[in-house]
Structure formats: C-alpha cells, structure tokens
Design an enzyme around this catalytic site. Structure first.
Site, short mmCIF file in Angstrom:
data_model
loop_
_atom_site.label_atom_id
_atom_site.label_comp_id
_atom_site.label_asym_id
_atom_site.label_seq_id
_atom_site.Cartn_x
_atom_site.Cartn_y
_atom_site.Cartn_z
N THR A 147 0.92 -1.11 -0.08
CA THR A 147 0.02 -0.03 -0.15
C THR A 147 0.90 1.13 -0.04
OG1 THR A 147 -1.88 -1.21 1.25
CG2 THR A 147 -1.87 1.25 1.37
N LEU A 148 1.73 1.28 0.94
CA LEU A 148 2.56 2.42 0.85
C LEU A 148 3.39 2.68 -0.08
CD1 LEU A 148 1.78 2.61 3.83
CD2 LEU A 148 4.14 3.08 4.66
N VAL A 226 10.03 5.93 5.90
CA VAL A 226 8.54 6.02 6.30
C VAL A 226 8.01 4.41 6.97
CG1 VAL A 226 7.73 7.91 5.26
CG2 VAL A 226 7.57 5.86 4.10
N ALA A 227 9.07 3.64 7.13
CA ALA A 227 8.57 2.46 7.32
C ALA A 227 8.53 2.04 8.96
CB ALA A 227 9.56 1.32 6.71
N ARG A 228 9.63 1.64 9.55
CA ARG A 228 10.02 1.79 10.95
C ARG A 228 11.41 1.92 11.23
NH1 ARG A 228 5.55 2.33 11.33
NH2 ARG A 228 3.91 0.82 12.55
N ASP A 252 10.53 9.85 9.03
CA ASP A 252 9.24 9.87 9.90
C ASP A 252 9.38 9.02 11.07
OD1 ASP A 252 6.47 10.90 9.96
OD2 ASP A 252 5.95 9.01 9.43
N GLU A 257 11.30 6.52 19.78
CA GLU A 257 10.43 7.47 19.55
C GLU A 257 9.66 7.77 20.74
OE1 GLU A 257 7.57 6.41 16.23
OE2 GLU A 257 9.32 5.84 14.90
N HIS A 276 6.35 10.75 12.99
CA HIS A 276 5.65 9.41 12.71
C HIS A 276 4.32 9.90 12.19
CE1 HIS A 276 5.27 4.84 13.43
NE2 HIS A 276 4.44 5.46 12.31
P1 NDP Z 1 2.09 -3.82 2.80
O1 NDP Z 1 1.80 -5.23 3.48
O2 NDP Z 1 0.79 -3.55 1.93
O3 NDP Z 1 3.26 -3.83 1.95
C1 NDP Z 1 4.48 -4.39 2.31
C2 NDP Z 1 5.31 -4.68 1.19
O4 NDP Z 1 6.70 -5.00 1.54
C3 NDP Z 1 4.83 -5.65 0.21
O5 NDP Z 1 5.11 -5.27 -1.15
C4 NDP Z 1 5.96 -6.90 0.43
O6 NDP Z 1 6.08 -7.44 -0.89
C5 NDP Z 1 7.19 -5.98 0.83
N1 NDP Z 1 8.14 -6.75 1.50
C6 NDP Z 1 8.03 -7.46 2.60
N2 NDP Z 1 9.39 -7.84 3.02
C7 NDP Z 1 10.20 -7.52 2.25
C8 NDP Z 1 11.65 -7.71 2.01
N3 NDP Z 1 12.30 -8.16 2.88
N4 NDP Z 1 12.50 -6.86 1.04
C9 NDP Z 1 11.45 -6.01 0.32
N5 NDP Z 1 10.27 -6.00 0.12
C10 NDP Z 1 9.74 -6.67 1.21
O7 NDP Z 1 2.18 -2.75 3.97
P2 NDP Z 1 1.81 -1.33 3.87
O8 NDP Z 1 2.51 -0.81 2.61
O9 NDP Z 1 0.49 -0.80 4.40
O10 NDP Z 1 2.77 -1.03 5.22
C11 NDP Z 1 4.38 -1.25 5.27
C12 NDP Z 1 4.94 -0.71 6.43
O11 NDP Z 1 5.00 0.82 6.45
C13 NDP Z 1 4.09 -1.16 7.87
O12 NDP Z 1 4.38 -2.47 8.31
C14 NDP Z 1 4.52 -0.20 8.72
O13 NDP Z 1 5.45 -0.58 9.55
C15 NDP Z 1 4.88 1.18 7.80
N6 NDP Z 1 3.95 2.09 8.12
C16 NDP Z 1 4.35 3.24 8.53
C17 NDP Z 1 3.35 4.39 8.52
C18 NDP Z 1 3.64 5.85 9.12
O14 NDP Z 1 2.95 6.69 9.38
N7 NDP Z 1 5.17 5.97 8.87
C19 NDP Z 1 2.03 4.23 8.12
C20 NDP Z 1 1.66 3.09 7.54
C21 NDP Z 1 2.48 1.84 7.59
P3 NDP Z 1 6.53 -8.99 -0.90
O15 NDP Z 1 5.78 -9.87 -0.03
O16 NDP Z 1 6.52 -9.49 -2.33
O17 NDP Z 1 7.91 -8.81 -0.37
#
Ligand code: NDP
Length: 310
Positions: A147-148, A226-228, A252, A257, A276
């Site tokens: 999603t992100l 913007v992940a963790r 972010d 935090e 964040h």
């Molecule tokens: P999704 O589950 O929609 O997407 C995660 C993506 O990461 C998938 O495309 C997955 O694809 C990929 N992925 C997983 N493991 C790996 C890896 N080892 N290397 C490369 N790609 C990988 O999650 P969201 O997009 O909703 O959210 C992602 C993260 O962002 C959340 O877990 C959260 O920690 C963080 N977040 C932060 C926010 C903020 O305010 N800053 C707000 C919302 C989320 P595949 O399975 O093909 O690898």
C-alpha cells in the site's frame, strides 16, 4: 449473530478520538464500547487498539484489530497460541503516506525546507545554480511495494520520475519500471537519487539499510524512511550523513520514538524529521472503520478475515 461486542482501547486516541470511530461504526452490526484501560475487557469479543497490552492475552477475546499497518510490537506467537486473531490496518495509508513522501522529494529538489529555515533570520538567499533540480527524469527506488510503496510509485510516475522497486515477489506493477528482489538491494539503490523505505519491520528487514547499502548509494542521493526505525541502522545513517556519503534524509520513524533530544538527527540541516505522522489524515478513523466493517461481515459469514496477520 449480531451480538459481537467490540471495545475501543484508549490508545487509539494517538491517531483520532475514540468517539470518532464509534460514530463511524454507528450503523455497523456490532456493539461498540469504550475501554477504561488495558484490563477493561469483560464481555468483549474484540478490541480495536493502537498499542499492545499483555492483558489482551488473558481476556476472552477472539479478535484484535490494530489501527496501525505495522504490528511489529505485537507478539504474534503468543496471540496464535491464545487463539486470538490479529488484523492490521494495512491499506488505509497509501494516499497520506504517498503525499507525504512526494512532499519530502519536492522539498529536497526545490529546497523548500531551506527557505523555511531562513525565515527566522529574514535571510533572502537565492540558491546556487546547481542546488536545485526537478523530479522529472530522476530515479526513485522504493523498497517494499505494498500500500505505501505503490502510493509512492504511482505519484513518482505521475511527476515523470524513473521508478525502481524492490519486493520479494517479482510480480510486475504498472507504476514500477525496474523490479528487483531483496538480494539485489545494493544494485537497486545504486542509481537512485531517492531511496524510499516502505517495508514492514521483520527479522528480514531489521537493519536492512546499513553502512554497505548507504555506501552503495550515490553521494547526491536522499534516503526516505516512512517504514519503521529498525529498518535502518541509525548510527550508520548518522555517520553517512555527517561524512557526506549521501546528500540527506527524510525520516518519519526512528529506533526510539519520540526522537530523543540529544539525537544528532535534530541538528543536521539536510535531514527532515517528522513525528511518525506520514500517514496522518482526517480520514483515518473512517478508513479504519471501513476495514472493521468488512471484517464484521466476514466474521458473520464465517469467511477468513481481511488483513489477518495471525
Ligand atoms: P503492505 O503489506 O501493503 O506492503 C508491504 C510490502 O513490503 C509488500 O510489497 C511486500 O512484498 C514487501 N516486503 C516484505 N518484506 C520485504 C523484504 N524483505 N524486502 C523487500 N520488500 C519486502 O504494508 P503497507 O504498505 O501497508 O505498510 C508497510 C509498513 O509501513 C508497515 O508495516 C508499517 O511498519 C509502515 N507504516 C508506516 C506508517 C507511517 O506513518 N510512517 C503508516 C503505515 C505503515 P513481498 O511480499 O512481495 O515482499
């Protein structure tokens, strides 16, 4: 069958007023109650929460819905053993985080953060000719394409950037020109002007970006996280920023935090720190409510849950 009782944990107020969520769920087939604290779980079938509490394990819950997408703070094995299903809020943040990340990219390219920094001293300074650039034709590498990630890639494509992406499953995505798998991460980031991290934090992604990856990046590249916080080795990042190995960063999320007062990241001019808040939007409660509604229907129909993590 409509007798499900859902408690709203006070911690959701980190993101929106609990009353807003109750309102959004007003006509849903569920009884919604506010909770006074972690242990206020009597009679509840499910809990909607921001934080995890051990008290959830002892309660008679069948379902926990986390209002965040990242559930790295939840003990997945314990929940599984307790027979409690956990769902997350992945899917709601694409627009908000996508807009925020595009904003960071534009700030760096157009130097908007520098002009703002100059305002307190009333400094009128035209940038040096080489300091500014346009996003069009620059490359962004987005690590994590859920999603992100796709919120970022679609916007990047919209402003004419070349888009590279990294994920484990190499399924083509329309807004990604060049797709890499995680084993080729250093290759994927090597040409990018911007590297954007949008992966969940897991054993595999902890410290995904460390000294080697930072060294592989261009010296005029910017890192966006913007992940963790745990996805980046923060000490290595500070070293790379101070040594000019990369041009800057927009962060972010952090290892700790709120970011502690004494963190050097606060002081670095080429670092944008946000609290964040990349996913913050007034639509948040409504989007979470839509997910909860969907899962109430699925529970009623005996179907598997959407966004189920455990
Ligand atoms: P999704 O589950 O929609 O997407 C995660 C993506 O990461 C998938 O495309 C997955 O694809 C990929 N992925 C997983 N493991 C790996 C890896 N080892 N290397 C490369 N790609 C990988 O999650 P969201 O997009 O909703 O959210 C992602 C993260 O962002 C959340 O877990 C959260 O920690 C963080 N977040 C932060 C926010 C903020 O305010 N800053 C707000 C919302 C989320 P595949 O399975 O093909 O690898």
């Amino acid at each position: 069958e409509d007798g499900l009782v859902l408690g709203i944990h006070p911690s959701v107020s980190e993101l929106f007023p609990p009353s807003k969520l109750r309102e959004e769920l007003g006509d849903a087939p569920v009884v919604v109650e506010g909770m006074d604290g972690d242990a206020d779980t009597d009679g509840l079938d499910g809990v909607v929460t921001f934080t995890y509490s051990e008290a959830f394990l002892d309660a008679d819950l069948q379902w926990i819905h986390c209002v965040l997408a990242g559930v790295d703070a939840f003990p997945l094995d314990d929940l599984e053993r307790a027979g409690i299903r956990l769902t997350n809020s992945s899917g709601v943040h694409g627009d908000a985080v996508g807009d925020t990340v595009l904003g960071y990219l534009l700030q760096f390219a157009r130097r908007l953060h520098v002009y703002r920094d100059n305002e307190p001293e009333r400094t009128w300074r035209y940038p040096d000719w080489h300091e500014t650039f346009t996003l069009s034709g620059e490359t962004v590498c987005v690590v994590g394409l859920g999603t992100l990630g796709q919120g970022v890639t679609s916007r990047a494509q919209g402003v004419g950037m070349d888009v590279a992406g990294v994920r484990r499953t190499p399924t083509p995505i329309p807004s990604v020109d060049d797709l890499y798998t995680p084993d080729a991460l250093t290759e994927a980031v090597a040409d990018a002007r911007f590297v954007v991290l949008t992966v969940p934090l897991s054993e595999r992604t902890r410290d995904l970006v460390g000294a080697d990856e930072l060294a592989a990046m261009r010296d005029d590249a910017y890192l966006v996280n913007v992940a963790r916080g745990g996805v980046v080795d923060q000490d290595a990042l500070v070293d790379a920023l101070e040594a000019g190995e990369i041009a800057g960063a927009a962060l972010d999320v952090f290892e700790e935090e709120p970011l502690p007062d004494d963190s050097p990241l606060w002081e670095l001019e080429n670092v944008i720190v946000t609290p964040h808040a990349a996913g913050a939007t007034r639509d948040y409660a409504g989007r979470v409510a839509a997910l909860i509604r969907e899962n109430l229907t699925r529970i009623r129909d005996g179907d598997s849950l959407a966004n189920q993590v455990v």
